[in-house]
Write an enzyme that holds these catalytic residues in place. Structure first.
Site, PDB file in Angstrom:
ATOM      1  N   ASN A  87     -10.444 -16.661  15.786  1.00 14.14           N
ATOM      2  CA  ASN A  87     -10.598 -15.929  14.300  1.00 14.14           C
ATOM      3  C   ASN A  87     -10.835 -15.741  13.291  1.00 14.14           C
ATOM      4  O   ASN A  87     -11.073 -14.405  13.229  1.00 14.14           O
ATOM      5  CB  ASN A  87      -9.186 -17.115  13.784  1.00 14.14           C
ATOM      6  CG  ASN A  87      -8.823 -16.883  12.077  1.00 14.14           C
ATOM      7  OD1 ASN A  87      -8.170 -15.742  12.060  1.00 14.14           O
ATOM      8  ND2 ASN A  87      -9.472 -17.728  11.225  1.00 14.14           N
ATOM      9  N   SER A 139      -6.491 -10.593  16.263  1.00 13.23           N
ATOM     10  CA  SER A 139      -6.482  -9.312  16.608  1.00 13.23           C
ATOM     11  C   SER A 139      -5.667  -8.826  15.282  1.00 13.23           C
ATOM     12  O   SER A 139      -5.451  -9.653  14.214  1.00 13.23           O
ATOM     13  CB  SER A 139      -6.314  -8.533  17.642  1.00 13.23           C
ATOM     14  OG  SER A 139      -6.059  -7.432  18.217  1.00 13.23           O
ATOM     15  N   SER A 140      -5.663  -7.675  15.149  1.00 11.33           N
ATOM     16  CA  SER A 140      -5.208  -7.192  14.009  1.00 11.33           C
ATOM     17  C   SER A 140      -4.634  -5.649  13.997  1.00 11.33           C
ATOM     18  O   SER A 140      -5.103  -4.939  15.149  1.00 11.33           O
ATOM     19  CB  SER A 140      -6.816  -6.828  13.087  1.00 11.33           C
ATOM     20  OG  SER A 140      -6.260  -5.997  12.339  1.00 11.33           O
TER      21      SER A 140
END
Length: 272
Positions: A87, A139-140
């Protein structure tokens, strides 16, 4: 479920803390990490888990330092690691693609890509030996170019471009590793918020968009729920957002205790 050992990086707050608490509620022995500067907040994460009846320990590590992270898995879980949640991430410079310098680019890739890859490679031998393992890379939404009209000032979108580059690279690595691990008992997935997970660090941004785009916000419990679903159900090769995963699996959204049902992904709204 047999008690599994899980390591969650960047767990001093936000998404990492929420996932760590949810894994502990599912009877995992949780090891949480952060940099030394977040040690106090990391200890608070451990306290939350222990007070709820879970098992947790903290270890500080600067993941941007390749030498410091080189033996993190061995130090944190000498008995072997079952679950790895990558994370931790950061933005080394808010600069548009045309001007971001080499130092900032290297720093972003070091923490957001190379560190997760290194931890995966450290964890995999033990997972292979036991024939079971779970890897979740956070992720984003910025991994893909934001469409016009932009959700905020154009300069802000451009300034997040290279952060998105690092996350897009992590997504591609996730898919490649999942393919390599076929039939090994090890699953590899990437998970992202639909837009903004309402954590401590996102309060200011959340208030700005809440009035006009409430659908962009999700409670941090949504990411924790989705991470647990990826781990528990043995899915692999997924690069998905949390809300879509819950909707596809028709799964309820629980509080971080893993017991109390909060609602479903379509109707639950975050509390500002």
């Amino acid at each position: 479920m047999t008690m599994r050992t899980a390591l969650v990086t960047g767990a001093s707050r936000g998404i990492g803390r929420a996932i760590a608490r949810r894994l502990a509620a599912q009877r995992c022995q949780v090891i949480v990490t952060s940099s030394e500067r977040s040690a106090t907040a990391l200890d608070e994460t451990v306290t939350m888990i222990v007070q709820a009846g879970g098992h947790a320990q903290a270890i500080c590590c600067d993941l941007a330092n390749d030498a410091e992270r080189a033996d993190l898995i061995a130090r944190a879980a000498p008995q072997g690691l079952d679950i790895l949640v990558n994370n931790a991430a950061g933005i080394s410079a808010y600069a548009p693609p045309s001007r971001i310098d080499l130092r900032a680019r290297r720093a972003m890739l070091e923490l957001n890509l190379h560190a997760p890859v290194d931890l995966c490679q450290q964890a995999l031998p033990g997972m292979r030996e036991r024939g079971w393992g779970r890897i979740v890379n956070i992720s984003s939404d910025m991994a893909t170019q934001t469409p016009i009209p932009y959700p905020g000032p154009a300069r802000q979108i451009h300034a997040l471009g290279y952060y998105g580059v690092s996350k897009a690279a992590l997504d591609r690595y996730t898919r490649a590793l999942a393919a390599e691990m076929t039939c090994s008992g090890i699953t590899v997935n990437a998970l992202r918020p639909v837009r903004i997970a309402l954590s401590e660090s996102a309060q200011a941004v959340a208030r700005e968009v809440a009035a006009t785009r409430p659908e962009w916000l999700e409670p941090v419990e949504m990411m924790a729920e989705a991470a647990w679903l990826l781990i528990d159900r043995g899915l692999t090769g997924e690069v998905t957002d949390s809300r879509a995963l819950l909707q596809r699996l028709q799964a309820p959204l629980h509080e971080l205790d893993g017991i109390t049902v909060r609602g479903d992904a379509s109707t639950v709204e975050p509390s500002l």
